[in-house]
Write an enzyme that holds these catalytic residues in place. Structure first.
Site, PDB file in Angstrom:
ATOM      1  N   CYS A  67       0.797  -1.229   0.000  1.00  0.00           N
ATOM      2  CA  CYS A  67       0.000   0.000   0.000  1.00  0.00           C
ATOM      3  C   CYS A  67       0.826   1.273   0.000  1.00  0.00           C
ATOM      4  CB  CYS A  67      -0.956   0.001   1.196  1.00  0.00           C
ATOM      5  SG  CYS A  67      -0.160   0.148   2.823  1.00  0.00           S
ATOM      6  N   HIS A 105      -2.049   1.167   7.154  1.00  0.00           N
ATOM      7  CA  HIS A 105      -2.420   1.155   5.738  1.00  0.00           C
ATOM      8  C   HIS A 105      -2.487   2.595   5.250  1.00  0.00           C
ATOM      9  CE1 HIS A 105      -4.204  -0.050   1.980  1.00  0.00           C
ATOM     10  NE2 HIS A 105      -5.307   0.640   2.212  1.00  0.00           N
ATOM     11  N   ASP A 119      -8.200   3.514  -3.608  1.00  0.00           N
ATOM     12  CA  ASP A 119      -7.245   2.577  -3.010  1.00  0.00           C
ATOM     13  C   ASP A 119      -6.838   1.521  -4.032  1.00  0.00           C
ATOM     14  OD1 ASP A 119      -5.774   0.897  -1.345  1.00  0.00           O
ATOM     15  OD2 ASP A 119      -7.158   1.139   0.344  1.00  0.00           O
TER      16      ASP A 119
END
Length: 250
Positions: A67, A105, A119
């Site tokens: 991420c 995250h 995302d």
């Protein structure tokens, strides 16, 4: 950043107007082209949150990332195209019902006339941005998602086996990329990190998903799942090349 080279990397050749349709298509193309993977950790290649270095790895070397890498680089692309992007810290849901550490995250908020959760760095997740709207069920290709607002915290839910299950929570507090460096280092070095325990490489496909989890190749198409066991490292590397166009000897 060479925007054209990045767009070629994700096979995007449509409009560059900073509007919702462009955002949706960029998001989708990114997920189909750039895998979520942690191979650098198992190759003892340190991951530094430097945008130029991430661009070289993901765009020029045709790799993926996790991420911190994928969403930060995607945010840079979006900003170059004129989108208003904010980096957000999210806490990933745990099996015990609680949420993990802050900065566990990195996710994104993009604003046009409305706000959107963006995302491309959470593995098997939504293909298109989710509207930041409380309690509304959002359906994408038969998958169901929901965002629930609780005071200053938002929780992202994904419907699995008939029930909505939390994936991560976040606030709308703007963050800087440097804020994530400590947790990024933890996730690539700690024995407690899920990223140090096994190798993963996964990306969406037009009909499902392809995943390489340690020595297991898992292919899902139209809801049908196949699994194959890889017996040698040579077979593993060939599978990386064939399904993800990743050459670790680059």
């Amino acid at each position: 950043m060479d925007v054209t080279t990045y767009l070629n990397r994700i096979n995007y050749s449509r409009s560059l107007e900073p509007n919702l349709e462009t955002l949706h298509q960029l998001h989708y193309c990114h997920l189909l082209a750039v895998p979520f993977e942690n191979l650098s950790i198992h190759l003892n290649q340190p991951i530094h949150l430097n945008l130029e270095a991430l661009y070289h790895k993901i765009v020029r070397q045709h790799r993926g990332g996790f991420c911190y890498e994928l969403n930060s680089l995607f945010s840079w692309l979006l900003q170059q195209l004129g989108f208003k992007v904010t980096l957000l810290s999210a806490q990933v849901a745990r099996e015990d019902g609680n949420f993990g550490r802050e900065f566990g995250h990195l996710t994104l908020l993009v604003k046009d006339t409305e706000s959107w959760l963006v995302d491309v760095g959470f593995g098997d997740s939504f293909l298109y941005p989710l509207k930041l709207e409380n309690s509304t069920e959002q359906i994408q290709k038969r998958e169901h998602y929901k965002l629930i607002n609780n005071d200053e915290t938002w929780i992202f839910y994904y419907k699995k086996e008939g029930d909505y299950k939390p994936q991560y929570c976040f606030t709308l507090t703007p963050r800087n990329l440097t804020d994530f460096q400590t947790t990024c280092e933890y996730n690539q070095t700690s024995p407690q990190s899920i990223f140090t325990r096994s190798r993963i490489c996964t990306k969406a496909t037009p009909t499902g998903r392809v995943t390489l989890s340690d020595n297991r190749l898992i292919i899902t198409q139209n809801g049908q799942r196949e699994e194959h066991t890889l017996n040698t490292e040579a077979e593993y590397n060939k599978t990386l090349q064939d399904y993800f166009n990743i050459n670790l000897g680059y």
